[in-house]
Design a protein around this motif. Structure first.
Motif, short mmCIF file in Angstrom:
data_model
loop_
_atom_site.label_atom_id
_atom_site.label_comp_id
_atom_site.label_asym_id
_atom_site.label_seq_id
_atom_site.Cartn_x
_atom_site.Cartn_y
_atom_site.Cartn_z
N ARG A 36 22.03 5.12 -27.93
CA ARG A 36 21.58 5.68 -26.68
C ARG A 36 20.06 5.84 -26.73
NH1 ARG A 36 26.09 4.67 -25.70
NH2 ARG A 36 27.73 5.93 -24.70
N VAL A 37 19.40 5.64 -25.61
CA VAL A 37 17.95 5.85 -25.50
C VAL A 37 17.73 6.90 -24.42
CG1 VAL A 37 15.70 4.83 -25.10
CG2 VAL A 37 17.50 3.47 -26.20
N ILE A 38 17.09 8.01 -24.80
CA ILE A 38 16.88 9.15 -23.92
C ILE A 38 15.39 9.30 -23.68
CG2 ILE A 38 17.19 11.65 -23.70
CD1 ILE A 38 19.47 11.23 -25.88
N LEU A 39 15.01 9.58 -22.44
CA LEU A 39 13.61 9.79 -22.10
C LEU A 39 13.34 11.27 -21.87
CD1 LEU A 39 10.77 8.82 -21.28
CD2 LEU A 39 11.64 8.54 -18.94
N VAL A 40 12.32 11.78 -22.55
CA VAL A 40 11.77 13.10 -22.25
C VAL A 40 10.44 12.87 -21.55
CG1 VAL A 40 10.86 15.26 -23.16
CG2 VAL A 40 12.92 14.25 -24.17
N ALA A 41 10.43 13.04 -20.24
CA ALA A 41 9.22 12.91 -19.43
C ALA A 41 8.97 14.25 -18.78
CB ALA A 41 9.37 11.81 -18.39
N ALA A 42 8.20 15.10 -19.46
CA ALA A 42 8.01 16.46 -18.94
C ALA A 42 7.44 16.43 -17.53
CB ALA A 42 7.11 17.25 -19.89
N ASP B 7 19.58 6.17 -20.91
CA ASP B 7 20.92 6.75 -20.78
C ASP B 7 20.88 8.20 -20.32
OD1 ASP B 7 22.64 4.51 -21.98
OD2 ASP B 7 21.08 4.81 -23.49
N ALA B 8 19.77 8.87 -20.49
CA ALA B 8 19.63 10.26 -20.07
C ALA B 8 18.15 10.57 -19.91
CB ALA B 8 20.28 11.21 -21.08
N LEU B 9 17.89 11.62 -19.13
CA LEU B 9 16.51 12.00 -18.80
C LEU B 9 16.38 13.52 -18.87
CD1 LEU B 9 13.66 11.53 -17.45
CD2 LEU B 9 14.86 11.70 -15.25
N VAL B 10 15.29 13.98 -19.49
CA VAL B 10 14.92 15.40 -19.47
C VAL B 10 13.54 15.50 -18.86
CG1 VAL B 10 14.49 17.47 -20.82
CG2 VAL B 10 16.29 15.88 -21.54
N THR B 11 13.41 16.33 -17.82
CA THR B 11 12.11 16.49 -17.17
C THR B 11 11.93 17.93 -16.73
OG1 THR B 11 10.63 15.55 -15.49
CG2 THR B 11 12.93 15.88 -14.86
N VAL B 12 10.71 18.26 -16.34
CA VAL B 12 10.35 19.63 -15.99
C VAL B 12 9.96 19.71 -14.52
CG1 VAL B 12 8.81 21.58 -16.47
CG2 VAL B 12 9.56 20.08 -18.34
N ASP B 13 10.66 20.51 -13.75
CA ASP B 13 10.32 20.80 -12.35
C ASP B 13 9.74 19.59 -11.60
OD1 ASP B 13 11.16 23.45 -12.01
OD2 ASP B 13 9.38 24.23 -13.02
N PRO B 14 10.55 18.55 -11.42
CA PRO B 14 10.05 17.42 -10.63
C PRO B 14 9.83 17.84 -9.18
CG PRO B 14 12.40 17.20 -10.98
CD PRO B 14 11.96 18.38 -11.80
N HIS B 15 8.92 17.17 -8.51
CA HIS B 15 8.57 17.53 -7.13
C HIS B 15 9.64 16.96 -6.19
CE1 HIS B 15 5.58 18.81 -4.09
NE2 HIS B 15 6.16 17.87 -3.36
N VAL C 191 14.35 21.11 -16.49
CA VAL C 191 13.86 22.34 -17.10
C VAL C 191 12.99 23.05 -16.07
CG1 VAL C 191 12.40 23.30 -18.92
CG2 VAL C 191 13.91 21.35 -19.41
N HIS C 192 13.23 24.34 -15.88
CA HIS C 192 12.45 25.12 -14.92
C HIS C 192 11.42 25.97 -15.67
CE1 HIS C 192 14.99 23.79 -11.69
NE2 HIS C 192 16.06 24.19 -12.35
N ALA C 193 10.19 25.89 -15.22
CA ALA C 193 9.08 26.55 -15.93
C ALA C 193 8.75 27.92 -15.37
CB ALA C 193 7.84 25.66 -15.88
N ALA C 194 9.51 28.41 -14.39
CA ALA C 194 9.17 29.69 -13.75
C ALA C 194 9.09 30.83 -14.76
CB ALA C 194 10.19 30.02 -12.66
N VAL D 226 2.58 24.30 -12.79
CA VAL D 226 3.48 23.71 -13.79
C VAL D 226 2.81 22.50 -14.42
CG1 VAL D 226 5.75 22.72 -14.23
CG2 VAL D 226 5.49 24.50 -12.47
N HIS D 227 2.30 21.59 -13.58
CA HIS D 227 1.76 20.32 -14.07
C HIS D 227 0.28 20.20 -13.73
CE1 HIS D 227 5.93 19.18 -14.66
NE2 HIS D 227 6.18 19.35 -13.38
N GLY D 228 -0.55 20.06 -14.75
CA GLY D 228 -1.99 19.87 -14.54
C GLY D 228 -2.35 18.40 -14.61
N VAL D 229 -2.23 17.70 -13.49
CA VAL D 229 -2.57 16.27 -13.46
C VAL D 229 -4.09 16.10 -13.44
CG1 VAL D 229 -2.34 14.11 -12.17
CG2 VAL D 229 -0.40 15.69 -12.31
N PHE D 230 -4.77 16.81 -12.57
CA PHE D 230 -6.23 16.85 -12.49
C PHE D 230 -6.87 15.47 -12.34
CE2 PHE D 230 -5.40 20.82 -15.02
CZ PHE D 230 -5.77 21.71 -14.03
N ALA D 231 -7.00 15.04 -11.10
CA ALA D 231 -7.77 13.84 -10.81
C ALA D 231 -9.22 14.07 -11.24
CB ALA D 231 -7.70 13.51 -9.32
N GLU D 232 -9.97 12.99 -11.34
CA GLU D 232 -11.36 13.09 -11.81
C GLU D 232 -12.15 14.08 -10.96
OE1 GLU D 232 -15.21 10.21 -12.80
OE2 GLU D 232 -13.33 9.35 -12.05
#
Length: 302
Positions: free
Chosen positions: A81-87, A118-126, A144-147, A246-252
């Motif tokens: 199995r291949v699992i993705l953790v994409a926070a 086969d599975a995905l773990v992520t944090v508070d997707p929009h 995963v909820h970051a509240a 939750v997520h600091g993307v921060f454009a230039e």
């Protein structure tokens, strides 16, 4: 057995997951050739092992091809199995066709994930127009909820917080954290005029002049929503506002622009590796990952 592989830039978060889960760590490297092509090399898993790829998908386009190659190679070499953790999960805001001919990128990314993991773990997707990640990704997805983590950080760093949501989309995070802190909250109204042009309309803040405003959102990307909210709040209150997300993307230029407005502090989770990542959510992600791996194992032997 489960092995954790870190895509470039995700090594620290992968190390934290390894510490929390007890899973093994395996090597992965990405080499860029002068012509722009990429070579991915992975430590060969034992046949039947589970492989976990850790890759937060901020600035996603250069990451998606190497990630697909790594997932396919691990499977070819024997991973069960291949699992993705994409926070941080990209493209979730492009969840509708706003203009003729536009791609619905959230749906397309979900199909891409279905084909590779086969599975995905992520944090508070929009999730805005979709009510569940399973409307986009059909396999086993863990959110995963970051509240709780944000609330704990605010409680430790801010006296008498007033939580301020810049728009109605922030309401779910603002209200959840306000309930955890038993703190007051307000929601502003946003008018968007373009990718970097917004107008913020704040409700009356006179009742909370002695509170520290905490501007709270799920994502800081261009920073314009937070910046305009910050300017509006500073006209009402004396304490320096705090920005949290939750997520600091921060454009230039986004981070410098916020600091230039006299913000007291800026804190985001470590879903994305950035200098503002003061809030550690790796334990919560590790718990979700362990649950996914255990279920997959039970299905195999059940």
């Amino acid at each position: 057995m489960t092995l954790i592989y870190a895509m470039p830039g995700n090594e620290l978060f992968a190390e934290l997951l390894m510490q929390h889960t007890g899973y093994g760590r395996a090597g992965l490297s990405v080499h860029s050739f002068p012509d722009g092509e990429t070579r991915v090399t992975v430590d060969t898993p034992l046949k039947g092992e589970q492989a976990v790829l850790v890759c937060s998908l901020d600035r996603p386009d250069p990451k998606l091809w190497p990630l697909a190659v790594a997932a396919s190679t691990l499977r070819e070499l024997g991973a069960r199995r291949v699992i993705l953790v994409a926070a941080y999960l990209a493209y979730m805001r492009q969840d509708a066709r706003f203009h003729p001919g536009e791609a619905i990128s959230a749906k397309l990314l979900g199909e891409w994930l279905d084909n590779h993991f086969d599975a995905l773990v992520t944090v508070d997707p929009h999730l805005h127009r979709y009510h569940s990640l399973n409307q986009i990704y059909s396999r086993d997805a863990r959110l995963v909820h970051a509240a709780g983590a944000l609330a704990a950080w605010i409680a430790s760093h801010v006296e008498r917080p007033l939580l301020v949501g810049p728009d109605d989309e922030s309401r779910q995070w603002v209200e959840a954290i306000a309930n955890l802190l038993c703190a007051p909250s307000v929601i502003a109204r946003k008018e968007r005029h373009g990718d970097r042009e917004v107008t913020i309309h704040l409700p009356e803040l006179g009742r909370w002049l002695d509170h520290t405003p905490v501007l709270l959102d799920d994502i800081i990307a261009s920073g314009q929503t937070m910046l305009q909210t910050l300017r509006s709040v500073c006209a009402y209150t004396t304490p320096k506002p705090v920005c949290a997300a939750v997520h600091g993307v921060f454009a230039e230029g986004a981070l410098d622009a916020l600091r230039g407005e006299g913000v007291g502090d800026i804190a985001t989770t470590n879903s994305i590796a950035t200098e503002t990542a003061h809030i550690d959510i790796s334990m919560q992600v590790a718990e979700a990952l362990t649950a996914v791996c255990n279920i997959i194992t039970e299905r195999r032997w059940g």
